[in-house]
Write an enzyme that holds these catalytic residues in place. Structure first.
Site, PDB file in Angstrom:
ATOM      1  N   TYR A 184      -2.958  10.603   1.709  1.00 40.96           N
ATOM      2  CA  TYR A 184      -4.006  10.697   2.813  1.00 40.96           C
ATOM      3  C   TYR A 184      -3.054  10.435   4.310  1.00 40.96           C
ATOM      4  O   TYR A 184      -1.924  10.076   4.116  1.00 40.96           O
ATOM      5  CB  TYR A 184      -4.938   9.422   2.824  1.00 40.96           C
ATOM      6  N   CYS A 185      -3.323  11.063   5.289  1.00 43.77           N
ATOM      7  CA  CYS A 185      -2.990  10.634   6.661  1.00 43.77           C
ATOM      8  C   CYS A 185      -3.630  10.751   7.590  1.00 43.77           C
ATOM      9  O   CYS A 185      -5.124  10.636   7.326  1.00 43.77           O
ATOM     10  CB  CYS A 185      -1.814  11.827   6.752  1.00 43.77           C
ATOM     11  N   THR A 186      -3.550  10.578   8.924  1.00 39.72           N
ATOM     12  CA  THR A 186      -4.448  10.400   9.957  1.00 39.72           C
ATOM     13  C   THR A 186      -5.598  11.700  10.104  1.00 39.72           C
ATOM     14  O   THR A 186      -6.809  11.101   9.872  1.00 39.72           O
ATOM     15  CB  THR A 186      -3.823  10.288  11.273  1.00 39.72           C
ATOM     16  N   GLY A 188      -5.159  14.643   8.185  1.00 42.75           N
ATOM     17  CA  GLY A 188      -5.154  15.491   7.029  1.00 42.75           C
ATOM     18  C   GLY A 188      -4.021  16.659   7.255  1.00 42.75           C
ATOM     19  O   GLY A 188      -3.610  17.127   6.008  1.00 42.75           O
ATOM     20  N   ILE A 213      -7.951  10.280   7.073  1.00 42.00           N
ATOM     21  CA  ILE A 213      -8.533   8.950   7.374  1.00 42.00           C
ATOM     22  C   ILE A 213      -9.792   9.065   8.259  1.00 42.00           C
ATOM     23  O   ILE A 213     -10.770   8.230   8.339  1.00 42.00           O
ATOM     24  CB  ILE A 213      -7.304   7.994   7.649  1.00 42.00           C
TER      25      ILE A 213
END
Ligand SMILES: [Zn+2]
Ligand SMILES: [Zn+2]
Length: 303
Positions: A184-186, A188, A213
């Site tokens: 996961y990251c901010t 995508g 996220i």
């Protein structure tokens, strides 16, 4: 006053002539008085631009005229051109600087060999059915992970995206290669690449979260598997997905002075360092000019 918006988007698609696309995008943004930052590589485009709503809508229409961008998703966010001092449209080797441009293959459908996309609900279903076997793998840097993360997430020891490949190849995470790993990251975009890099290195079951996220938080607020605040790269510095005072909110960050809960980063007072460190409001008020832990140790300054 005219309504203003910020637009966030990315698309992985082959771009045979990135320079031509860069020049076209720059002219387009200038004509619509949009500001912000757009990166273009032979693998696609990643942008954040702001401006008046009518201009932003015209930008979307014009950009979708490029065949590779026809299906690109645009996400609206609160804000305006004033949030960006200027327009920057650049060609780069990589959209996300993992330092491995040769490691990434894309076609019209996006990244080849990336992790399976999960909608927020599907993330929870996976955890419901597979339980503790599921591992969340943070695709961001240590500063971002310092104020919020998925429950029991693995947080790689990286200062920048550039450090990821060495970290993954260090062997530290080899025990995860047979488990379901959810990156996961901010928003995508980093996981599009990271999930493919993990798969190429022997991680067998890799997932990524659609919309990152941000979309998960919009769906579940403080009532899902996300804990804490989301670090954001604009003036706000961080955001919450619900009421920070409600009982489900987990205050993740810890003040480097008093260990009290905080999600506020401040720059180390050493002008040569300026590292972001967590300092709570009380300590910031009583100890102005605080240094990070390393600088404090190095100089024996009291604060
Ligand atoms: Zn404090
Ligand atoms: Zn420092």
């Amino acid at each position: 006053m005219a309504i203003s918006k910020i637009l966030l988007y990315y698309r992985f698609t082959p771009i045979p002539d990135p320079t031509a696309v860069m020049l076209w995008q720059r002219t387009l943004c200038e004509s619509l008085e949009l500001t912000g930052r757009i990166l273009i590589s032979r693998h696609g485009i990643n942008g954040t631009v702001g401006g008046e709503l009518t201009a932003v809508k015209r930008y979307i229409r014009a950009t979708r005229a490029y065949p590779g961008f026809r299906d690109m998703e645009f996400k609206f966010s609160e804000g305006s051109a004033a949030d960006f001092p200027r327009l920057s449209v650049k060609v780069r080797e990589e959209l996300v600087a993992f330092g491995a441009p040769e490691d990434l293959d894309v076609d019209e459908n996006g990244v080849i060999g990336g992790g399976v996309h999960l909608k927020p609900e599907e993330v929870n279903e996976l955890v419901d059915s597979r339980g503790d076997e599921v591992v969340f793998f943070d695709g961001r840097n240590a500063i971002e992970a310092g104020i919020g993360r998925f429950r029991d997430a693995v947080v790689p020891d990286v200062e920048t995206t550039h450090d990821f490949i060495d970290e993954i190849e260090s062997g530290k995470y080899d025990d995860l290669k047979d488990r379901p790993v959810v990156t996961y990251c901010t928003g995508g975009v980093r996981c599009e690449v990271l999930s493919a890099l993990l798969k190429k290195r022997g991680f067998r079951e890799v997932y990524q979260i659609d919309g990152g996220i941000v979309r998960y938080g919009e769906t579940y607020g403080n009532d899902g598997l996300w804990e804490g605040s989301l670090y954001v790269f604009d003036r706000r510095m961080h955001m919450e997905f619900g009421d920070a005072t409600d009982h489900n909110f987990v205050q993740f960050g810890r003040c480097i002075h008093c260990s009290g809960g905080t999600n506020t980063y401040r720059n180390c007072a050493n002008q040569k360092c300026r590292r972001q460190v967590l300092i709570c409001d009380d300590c910031a008020a009583t100890r102005p000019g605080s240094h990070c832990t390393d600088c404090r140790r190095a100089t024996s300054v009291g604060v």
